[in-house]
Motif scaffolding. Structure first.
Motif: not given
Length: 388
Positions: A306-312, A325-331
């Motif tokens: 569910q976090w794959r495209l999450d920018s929050t 600094r970072f989004s859920k998607a990046y982490i």
């Protein structure tokens, strides 16, 4: 134990119910309470350096006598100037005596009144911990606060076993005190010349044993502070909270109370409500390394699709270096790609979350709103189930 130690003091500035806001002063600086202490078992909070800890607001950390005795050795650390110099953390440090680690070595240790003989988990070598030897180890390490050597049993231990361990811990406390006083008088070149020895309340989940332990310890000396041990070791949470209620009424109100090895967010809030001032746990970094992260709406797992495209960020409004600094998607990408930065960012966030939670609890006590704040916080936190 003599308390003619101006380096240590504890003052409570505000109360709200049993919750307190205070300041614990040590040779390496003050600690605002309630406070969560990140765990640096081997003189390192895993994946974080001292500058990270300073920036997120930590003021006191924990290291472990058992692990540091085995590697790299307490005498080596003393030669290097003690823990503060060795790990480049110049704020307060507490060392656990290793009692929990030693007694968790089922099948590798033998318990006698003299102490505990055990096999090292590293190389199988035969080792022995006694109250006297542990005091010397913790003296060499040079922490501000050191813990007595105690007998720890599983949380659901029957009354007879918990009683044996509790009574042995009281006997060992006296031996610790004698050795501690002698070392403070004779070993004036130690890395931290004046330390504070905390006794540990034991007794399992049995109210009469907890009362007896607290009263015996209280009558044995005017201690700088008190540890509460043998909880969060397999017992149900309501049992843990019940024991905190018992201990809260038995310990002096003008000394700090340290709940050992407890670090899940809900337990910290419940502990503060029951008069606890200090906490520690490996949970925030251990869970961070497996993908779990704390939020005010419950625990989540970054590996979920569910976090794959999450920018929050991991937590809206969080000011940690991961969230700003970072989004859920990046982490999540970092975890899927097995990049070590992902483990570091979640560990950093989780430690920050607990330190900030205790800062918020302190503010609520100071404002006289802790009761309502804690009730609302716990309701919100429990409203979301752990994501798997």
């Amino acid at each position: 134990m003599s308390l003619d130690q101006p380096q240590f003091s504890f003052s409570v500035s505000h109360k709200d119910g049993f919750a307190r806001a205070g300041t614990f002063s040590t040779p390496h600086g003050p600690v605002a309470t309630p406070q969560f202490m990140p765990v640096g078992t081997l003189a390192s909070v895993k994946s974080l350096d001292p500058d990270d800890l300073t920036r997120l607001g930590a003021t006191m950390v924990l290291a472990n006598a058992y692990h540091l005795r085995l590697r790299p050795g307490d005498e080596m650390i003393r030669t290097m100037g003690g823990l503060h110099q060795f790990m480049q953390w110049h704020r307060p440090i507490l060392t656990d005596s290793g009692g929990f680690q030693v007694f968790s070595l089922e099948g590798l240790r033998t318990i006698e009144e003299e102490g505990v003989a055990f096999r090292s988990h590293l190389d199988g070598s035969l080792q022995q911990f006694t109250p006297e030897s542990v005091m010397r180890i913790e003296r060499n390490l040079g922490a501000d606060v050191i813990m007595q050597f105690d007998h720890v049993v599983p949380g659901q231990s029957p009354h007879d076993l918990a009683k044996i361990a509790m009574e042995r811990s009281i006997r060992w406390l006296e031996r610790c005190r004698v050795a501690f006083d002698a070392l403070q008088a004779e070993d004036t070149l130690a890395p931290t010349p004046v330390q504070a020895l905390f006794p540990i309340v034991q007794g399992g989940i049995h109210a009469d044993l907890r009362q007896a332990s607290a009263r015996a310890i209280r009558n044995a000396g005017d201690w700088v502070g008190y540890g509460i041990g043998g909880l969060s070791v397999g017992e149900a949470k309501p049992d843990m909270y019940a024991m905190l209620d018992v201990v809260n009424t038995e310990l002096p109100t003008d000394k700090p109370r340290y709940l050992m090895g407890v670090g899940f967010p809900e337990d910290l809030v419940e502990g503060v409500a029951r008069g606890v001032d200090l906490f520690d746990c490996v949970a925030p970094t251990r869970m961070g390394r497996t993908g779990a992260f704390f939020t005010s709406a419950g625990r989540k797992n970054i590996k979920n699709a569910q976090w794959r495209l999450d920018s929050t960020p991991l937590e809206d409004g969080c000011t940690c270096a991961a969230c700003t600094r970072f989004s859920k998607a990046y982490i999540r990408h970092l975890f899927v790609a097995e990049e070590i930065l992902g483990l570091r960012l979640l560990s950093l966030h989780n430690v920050h979350f607990l330190v900030a939670l205790m800062r918020d609890a302190r503010a609520a006590v100071q404002d006289g709103t802790f009761s309502g704040w804690s009730r609302d916080w716990l309701a919100r936190y429990h409203s979301s189930k752990l994501s798997s």
